[in-house]
Write an enzyme that holds these catalytic residues in place. Structure first.
Site, PDB file in Angstrom:
ATOM      1  N   HIS A 181     -63.087  19.623   6.343  1.00 27.13           N
ATOM      2  CA  HIS A 181     -64.528  19.498   6.563  1.00 27.13           C
ATOM      3  C   HIS A 181     -64.869  19.462   8.056  1.00 27.13           C
ATOM      4  O   HIS A 181     -64.017  19.189   8.911  1.00 27.13           O
ATOM      5  CB  HIS A 181     -65.046  18.214   5.898  1.00 27.13           C
ATOM      6  CG  HIS A 181     -64.378  16.984   6.438  1.00 27.13           C
ATOM      7  ND1 HIS A 181     -64.740  16.393   7.628  1.00 27.13           N
ATOM      8  CD2 HIS A 181     -63.344  16.244   5.962  1.00 27.13           C
ATOM      9  CE1 HIS A 181     -63.976  15.342   7.863  1.00 27.13           C
ATOM     10  NE2 HIS A 181     -63.111  15.235   6.853  1.00 27.13           N
TER      11      HIS A 181
ATOM     12  N   GLU B 228     -59.873  12.762   0.138  1.00 32.23           N
ATOM     13  CA  GLU B 228     -58.989  12.276   1.180  1.00 32.23           C
ATOM     14  C   GLU B 228     -58.162  11.096   0.692  1.00 32.23           C
ATOM     15  O   GLU B 228     -58.481  10.451  -0.320  1.00 32.23           O
ATOM     16  CB  GLU B 228     -59.815  11.868   2.411  1.00 32.23           C
ATOM     17  CG  GLU B 228     -59.023  11.381   3.619  1.00 32.23           C
ATOM     18  CD  GLU B 228     -58.017  12.398   4.156  1.00 32.23           C
ATOM     19  OE1 GLU B 228     -57.069  12.733   3.419  1.00 32.23           O
ATOM     20  OE2 GLU B 228     -58.173  12.823   5.324  1.00 32.23           O
TER      21      GLU B 228
END
Length: 203
Positions: free
Chosen positions: A12, A86
């Site tokens: 990201h 994550e």
């Protein structure tokens, strides 16, 4: 149809916590304006190749990056994949370097950096990331898929797939991983082509 399934693994764009060097993990921190610009830059790098669709982690920083990339390339975001979130850093999330964070550190782990007390084990992160890619390869053989996820998740997944050390993954950088019956090959890391002699296929 090609027997090679190709993945663009994209971390990201930047968040305020990235800029402040704070650990994010499962904390759902949005992109900042720099991160949105990085996502737009990623479109330019990805546009040099053909892609079929986009998937992403459901955390907002990855989801928005994926949406911006898909819009820029005229593609669809097919799924948000929970297994691509994550690493959960537990009580270390939100912290920056300092004595409080050092008190939570544990040695070891495949990265050589170690981990944190109460965090998700690196081996678990790597296993779920690689399984998610294997399932995508099984369900979409020969496809070219953009996967927008997170730095540690991508790094540990690559290390598991290749059984080799992998450098830190930069925000919105292009990383291209190919899967065939023979195994995995990494073609591009952080935007830089990888010579075949440096990273060999592994089953």
């Amino acid at each position: 149809m090609s027997s090679t399934t190709t993945f663009a693994l994209i971390r990201h764009g930047q968040t305020d916590w990235n800029a402040a060097l704070r650990i994010q993990g499962h904390s759902d921190i949005p992109l900042n304006e720099t991160g949105r610009g990085q996502a737009a830059d990623a479109v330019g790098h990805l546009a040099d190749y053909e892609w079929d669709f986009v998937v992403s982690s459901p955390l907002s920083r990855a989801a928005e990056t994926a949406d911006l990339i898909a819009d820029g390339l005229g593609l669809t975001v097919n799924r948000r994949i929970p297994e691509m979130v994550e690493r959960n850093y537990g009580p270390a999330e939100g912290m920056s370097a300092g004595p409080e964070l050092d008190a939570l550190r544990e040695p070891g782990g495949p990265t050589g950096i170690g981990g944190f007390i109460g965090a998700e084990p690196e081996s678990t992160v790597a296993a779920r990331g690689l399984t998610a890619l294997q399932l995508l390869a099984r369900d979409h053989p020969g496809a070219r898929i953009i996967v927008v996820s997170h730095g540690t998740l991508i790094r540990l997944t690559l290390m598991q797939a290749l059984d080799q050390p992998v450098d830190t993954i930069r925000n919105a950088s292009l990383n291209v991983l190919a899967h065939t019956q023979a195994g995995w090959t990494l073609d591009i890391l952080n935007g830089i082509p990888i010579p075949a002699a440096d990273l060999l296929p592994t089953a």
